[in-house]
Design an enzyme around this catalytic site. Structure first.
Site, PDB file in Angstrom:
ATOM      1  CE  LYS A 169      22.855  18.094 -49.888  1.00 40.98           C
ATOM      2  NZ  LYS A 169      21.957  16.852 -49.989  1.00 40.98           N
TER       3      LYS A 169
ATOM      4  CE  LYS B 260      14.268  22.190 -52.879  1.00 38.72           C
ATOM      5  NZ  LYS B 260      13.256  21.310 -53.627  1.00 38.72           N
TER       6      LYS B 260
ATOM      7  CE  LYS C 251      13.092  19.152 -43.460  1.00 39.06           C
ATOM      8  NZ  LYS C 251      11.975  18.912 -44.453  1.00 39.06           N
TER       9      LYS C 251
END
Ligand code: TRP
Length: 335
Positions: A199, A202, A113
């Site tokens: 994967k 979101k 991130k």
């Protein structure tokens, strides 16, 4: 016999998608009566990356309502909002002061991130796993349902708990219980519709990569029509060169409840043009009752607010007792 305690959290960022449902929520629902459950909407986690204040509250209610719509039963589960129980933030501070910095710098999700965000990485993003540890340890959770991506955070939670026990309760009853992962047997990984090796997430910038639980039948149809496939005839599981085929067949299997063998036989001779409508129907049929219940719940905001208020009271009574135990062990005075 007392039931084991399960705790899990979902962030109110974006909407929940099929991967969340098939990989996690559906498993909790199936086994909820076997456990004492705490399901938390982790809104404090949602602000570790830049967030939109105008959307946070709405997303928080949406996630709570979706828990219920997916079949979480309030008689088996305490559903609550993380920021409503101040012990989460307070225990995080105490744990921060005994967690070595390099443990956090080693977290894979932080590194990923942080790279994505470039310059503006907040301290909170680094600290995110400590907040998650506080979520879990406050409730003396026995089991935490986690996907692959959260396993390292659960390991860290155990390390922090062991460290606190070692530092402040040597030769005494432990302060924290060490939680175990509860890993789903199948369906733990639903992959992206635009890349079968990634994967379903979101945070993927493309809406076409995922099917949200609240997508309309039209949106679902469009997304499946456009999803990535390959040009090989006949559909097969487990071919390393065909990640999309494996993902879409697995999805179909999870949605229909058929066995893998049955799906393999049914689809062995199919082309994508024949398979996609079947998959579309299966998705729509699974989501229709969830969306119906969701709309009923959202039509009565006072029901949801009352439920979360009760959840807060129940959660706070457990969490505050743990926090007091920790503060005493650390040597704080109590008022
Ligand atoms: N970090 C988790 C995720 O992004 C969410 C989370 C926060 C969580 N606190 C938790 C999950 C406690 C399980 C238990 O998926």
């Amino acid at each position: 016999m007392t039931k084991k305690r399960v705790l899990s959290g979902v962030q109110p960022t974006g909407h929940l998608h099929l991967g969340n449902y098939l990989g996690a929520i559906r498993q909790w629902v199936a086994r909820q009566a076997d456990y004492e459950n705490y399901f938390c909407v982790v809104d404090l986690h949602a602000i570790t990356v830049p967030h939109n204040p105008a959307e946070l509250a709405a997303n928080t209610y949406t996630v709570a309502a979706l828990y219920l719509a997916c079949g979480i039963d309030p008689t088996h589960a305490t559903i609550f909002v993380q920021s409503h129980v101040s012990a989460h933030a307070e225990l995080t501070w105490l744990l921060n002061c005994v967690t070595p910095l390099n443990w956090l710098e080693d977290m894979i999700q932080f590194k990923e991130k942080a790279v994505k965000q470039g310059e503006n990485v907040a301290v909170g993003l680094l600290d995110y796993p400590v907040l998650m540890a506080a979520d879990i340890l406050l409730y003396d959770a026995d089991l935490v349902p986690v996907g692959e991506d959260q396993k390292q955070h659960l390991e860290l939670t155990r390390d922090i708990a062991a460290r606190v026990n070692h530092l402040f309760a040597r030769n005494q009853p432990p302060i924290f219980k060490l939680p175990e992962p509860l890993i789903a047997k199948e369906g733990a990984r639903v992959m992206s519709l635009t890349d079968g090796t990634k994967k379903m997430s979101k945070s993927d910038p493309s809406e076409f990569s995922r099917i949200n639980l609240l997508d309309s039948p039209d949106e679902i149809r469009k997304k499946i029509k456009r999803c990535k496939t390959d040009s090989i005839r006949g559909l097969t599981f487990d071919d390393p060169n065909r990640p999309e085929a494996n993902n879409l067949l697995t999805l179909y299997q999870l949605l229909t409840g058929k066995t893998k063998e049955a799906v393999a036989a049914e689809c062995a001779e199919m082309g994508w043009g024949q398979f996609k409508p079947l998959l579309t129907d299966a998705v729509i049929a699974t989501l229709e009752p969830i969306q119906r219940r969701y709309n009923e719940i959202m039509a009565d905001p006072s029901y949801l607010k009352n439920l979360l208020k009760k959840g807060q009271e129940q959660a706070a009574s457990v969490a505050n007792a743990t926090l007091e135990r920790v503060k005493l062990a650390f040597g704080f005075t109590l008022p």
